[in-house]
Write an enzyme that holds these catalytic residues in place. Structure first.
Site, PDB file in Angstrom:
ATOM      1  CG  ASP A 122      -2.158   0.768   1.114  1.00 16.84           C
ATOM      2  OD1 ASP A 122      -2.275   1.545   0.153  1.00 16.84           O
ATOM      3  OD2 ASP A 122      -3.034   0.629   1.993  1.00 16.84           O
TER       4      ASP A 122
ATOM      5  CG  ASP B 148      -9.443   2.679  -0.440  1.00 18.81           C
ATOM      6  OD1 ASP B 148      -9.089   1.489  -0.536  1.00 18.81           O
ATOM      7  OD2 ASP B 148      -8.779   3.538   0.163  1.00 18.81           O
TER       8      ASP B 148
HETATM    9  C1  DGJ Z   1      -5.777   2.060   1.865  1.00 21.13           C
HETATM   10  C2  DGJ Z   1      -6.187   0.834   1.105  1.00 21.13           C
HETATM   11  O1  DGJ Z   1      -6.684   1.184  -0.138  1.00 21.13           O
HETATM   12  C3  DGJ Z   1      -7.187   0.049   1.923  1.00 21.13           C
HETATM   13  O2  DGJ Z   1      -7.636  -1.054   1.207  1.00 21.13           O
HETATM   14  C4  DGJ Z   1      -6.555  -0.353   3.233  1.00 21.13           C
HETATM   15  O3  DGJ Z   1      -5.529  -1.280   2.986  1.00 21.13           O
HETATM   16  C5  DGJ Z   1      -6.024   0.859   3.968  1.00 21.13           C
HETATM   17  N1  DGJ Z   1      -5.200   1.676   3.134  1.00 21.13           N
HETATM   18  C6  DGJ Z   1      -5.242   0.443   5.196  1.00 21.13           C
HETATM   19  O4  DGJ Z   1      -4.667   1.495   5.830  1.00 21.13           O
END
Ligand code: DGJ
Length: 756
Positions: free
Chosen positions: A478, A548
């Site tokens: 991430d 997201d």
């Molecule tokens: C952003 C990601 O897109 C989410 O899926 C998740 O992993 C969060 N970060 C965790 O902090």
């Protein structure tokens, strides 16, 4: 031979199966663009470069100023009389900007060279389908050699470009701007297609008429970004999925970029792509080289559908290296939306166990397992397992979950550091920052200075140590903020302008180490959802978290823009709970599954919190993924309809390459009063073959318990079971089509046709 050179006409001709690209050398030695378009079988080449024309007031002699300002350069340079957007700005030791390139010699070879430190397409098969042309250009004043590299991929109708600069002299140079590709096209009217958005609404398709002047999309955020995407296409007016000319460029790079079209005084269009020159200045010391990242170009005279097909085939065969590329990925359950930071080992085990009982194959532990990270305000950089939260070692949790027969995955965010972390307390100068200025914190985190090897190595040593400590199958990498405060304590003032690019090179080096040290690892990239979903990252990970936003309806536009360029197997797509966490919308469980089926399928919820009806639907969804995923991932994708206010339904088709089967996905975004059925068409079938409707999935019906979760009218389902026995010709299904009855808000259906 797909690349040839005629000494008589001084023309290079680059062919793919359906396209031709031609470059000519002018009498002065400039490399000029002649043509990119439909394949040309034969050519003589006389006068094609128009270099005998004399623009400007003089009718008696060639006037260099007028010539420079209108000549269709293959790789235009700045400072010496061409006032359109340039690809290369270089200054000498005195800081004077100017560069003029003349052709020196060429090389043609089979295959495709790699690009040092950068992701780049490759020729895996080595069956003669790929060739490379290197044009060696020189500026004798700067003693600079510029190598323009073109590779042709016949089958996929792709030409890739990159540029290598070699300082051959004994003076240091500064590169202030270096783009990777340019196409100078004349006298044409175009529309420009790009992808734009923001967090949770990435890669929406946008289209505008090209106006005079420069129009660009770009990113200066240090990542390719959700706001604009490193892609543009110039299309003739009226271009749709099947018709119209398309010139597309897509960048194999994950940092700042610019993609620009410049409609100039002679109504000529210059289209360029490369690293954004914002805060970019690269010192090219004597004897040193610089490699500009790769641009992927394609041309289609059969509309956007052909462009998409070319890119999908190309990325599958020539960019994604992972052993998982053509494999069905394990269906995963991720605990992020289910628990956020509030978990321990028992809670995770229970989520995994319930998932396993429903047929889900991999458990992914998201953010919060390390350091003291119980919220997003701390802990990044402390890559050691929080054993009190996990009630023991990572290995004990992994072994427990693996004993169920599941795979195990883990989340990391290696590029970041929290000011509230042990790593920051030990190394307060490891974050990017400008002297005497408080660096911007975003999500309470700072960005590590990845230009420094000791930082990259320390972080990767910690993370690889964790991965070695247990049997981990999958990593979600991430990256949750954009770059700012671009300053490094370890770099002198002459090199600060290199940091944005050095950051990306550092990132690539770290991911290269990860996939080399763990060759069987399934890596999924992610950046606050889909902020770094680009071709560069696909070189390291075969799938990327698309957004997201897990709402099935929001996902329609996000996935449509993404799959316009990238194979569907690259899109991370999960089913989440309702009301949806991002938009609060209620959608049928079934529609959430049908939309997620378009990508690498998974769940982002706690199964025990679902209704019995929903829970009971999961095993069927799992079965369906196994039945259809290889068709979706490896077949041809056709966009049939994009939903809008007038026609609020979305529809796409996946047809097998051998035309043996086809799956149509239909989502009715909104219902309407007095609605009649809609006619939809399949695509890519064998017109003379017979196809049987083998399965219909979904739509409101009493035998579909998921529908009861949403308050919707109960509509009849005209497709009686006996209808499934009917047979149609491919021709009929592609031209006459078939009818889908009104389904109601947010309802969806899959139709599966199989060749008999
Ligand atoms: C952003 C990601 O897109 C989410 O899926 C998740 O992993 C969060 N970060 C965790 O902090």
């Amino acid at each position: 031979m797909s690349i040839s050179y005629s000494e008589a006409s001084r023309i290079f001709k680059l062919d793919t199966d359906n396209t031709t690209y031609m470059i000519g050398i002018s009498p002065e030695g400039y490399a000029g663009h002649i043509y990119y378009g439909k394949k040309i079988g034969h050519f003589c080449g006389a006068g094609m470069l128009r270099c005998n024309e004399i623009p400007g007031p003089s009718v008696l002699k060639r006037e260099k100023g007028g010539f420079q300002a209108s000549f269709p350069y293959e790789y235009p340079t700045g400072g010496v009389g061409d006032y359109r957007v340039s690809c290369l700005d270089v200054s000498n030791e005195k800081g004077q900007n100017g560069c003029e390139l003349c052709y020196d010699h060429y090389e043609i070879s089979d295959g495709k060279p790699s690009l040092e430190g950068l992701p780049a397409s490759f020729d895996k098969e080595k069956d003669g389908d790929v060739q490379t042309l290197k044009l060696f250009m020189k500026d004798p004043v700067l003693d600079l050699e510029v190598v323009l590299q073109y590779s042709t991929f016949n089958r996929e109708n792709i030409i890739t470009r990159s540029v290598i600069l070699n300082n051959k002299g004994d003076h240091d140079l500064s590169i202030n701007r270096v783009l990777s590709a340019c196409i100078d096209m004349d006298n044409r009217q175009y529309e420009m297609i790009s992808l734009h958005g923001g967090w949770a609404r990435e890669r929406h398709i946008s289209r505008r008429t090209l106006a005079y002047g420069q129009q660009a999309v770009h990113s200066t955020r240090g990542v390719s970004s959700p706001q604009e995407h490193p892609f543009i296409a110039l299309v003739t007016p009226g271009t749709n999925q099947e018709q119209g000319e398309v010139y597309a460029m897509n960048f194999v790079y994950s940092g700042n970029f610019v993609a620009e079209a410049d409609l100039s005084q002679n109504s000529a269009v210059r289209m360029v792509m490369g690293i954004d020159p914002y805060d970019f200045c690269w010192k090219l010391n004597c004897g040193c080289s610089f490699t500009a990242p790769e641009v992927v170009m394609t041309y289609s005279h059969e509309g956007l559908g052909q462009m998409t097909g070319n890119l999908h085939d190309f990325y599958r065969a020539h960019l994604i290296r992972s052993p998982y590329e053509s494999e069905n990925r394990p269906i995963l359950i991720n605990n992020w939306e289910g628990t956020y930071f509030d978990f321990n080992a028992d809670k995770l085990y229970k989520i995994a166990k319930d998932a396993h009982d429903s047929g889900i194959e991999m458990f992914v532990m998201d953010d919060g397992w390390f350091g003291h990270r119980d919220n997003d305000g701390c802990g990044l950089g402390d890559w050691y397992v929080n054993e009190s939260k996990l009630q023991g070692s990572l290995k004990s949790l992994v072994d427990r979950i693996k004993a169920l027969g599941m795979k195990f995955g883990i989340w990391v965010e290696p590029e970041m550091i929290s000011p509230d972390s042990d790593l920051y307390r030990a190394h307060p100068d490891w974050a990017l920052e400008i002297e005497s200025r408080d660096p911007l914190q975003s999500r309470a985190q700072l960005v590590l200075d990845l230009s420094r090897k000791e930082i990259r190595d320390t972080v990767m040593d910690m993370i690889c140590g964790v991965l070695h400590s247990a049997d981990i199958d999958y990593v979600k990498w991430d990256m949750n903020r954009y770059l700012s405060d671009i300053g490094s304590v370890s770099v002198d003032s002459g090199h600060q302008g290199e940091l944005y690019h050095r950051y990306v090179l550092g990132l690539y080096e770290m991911q290269e180490r990860l996939v080399t040290e763990f060759p069987n690892l399934l890596l999924e990239n992610c950046s606050s959802g889909g902020a770094r979903f680009d071709a560069g990252m696909l070189y390291y990970s075969p799938q990327i978290w698309t957004s997201d936003d897990t709402d099935a309806i929001e996902r329609l536009r996000i996935q449509e823009g993404t799959e316009m360029l990238y194979p569907m197997s690259t899109m991370g797509a999960h089913i989440s709970k309702c009301p949806n966490e991002q938009v609060g919308r209620m959608t049928p469980f079934e529609t959430r599954a049908n939309v997620a089926l378009a990508g690498t399928f998974g769940y982002e919820l706690v199964i025990s919190k679902l209704s019995d009806d929903e829970r009971n639907m999961i095993p069927k969804q799992v079965e369906r993924y196994h039945k259809y995923h290889s068709l979706i991932a490896n077949g041809n994708y056709y966009r049939i309809h994009s939903w809008d206010d007038d026609e609020p339904f979305d529809c796409w088709v996946n047809t097998a390459k051998d035309k043996s089967e086809s799956l149509l996905t239909y989502v009715q975004v909104l219902g309407r009063p007095n609605e009649v059925s809609r006619r939809v068409h399949l695509s890519g079938l064998d017109p003379v073959a017979r196809y049987k409707l083998e399965e219909i999935v979904g739509g409101p019906s009493t035998d579909n318990p998921g529908d009861r979760n949403v308050d919707a009218p109960s509509l009849s389902r005209p497709e009686a079971v006996e209808e499934l026995k009917e047979i149609w010709f491919g021709d009929e299904l592609m031209n006459v089509g078939f009818l889908i009855p009104p389904l109601g808000d947010f309802r969806s259906r899959l139709y599966h046709y199989v060749k008999t």
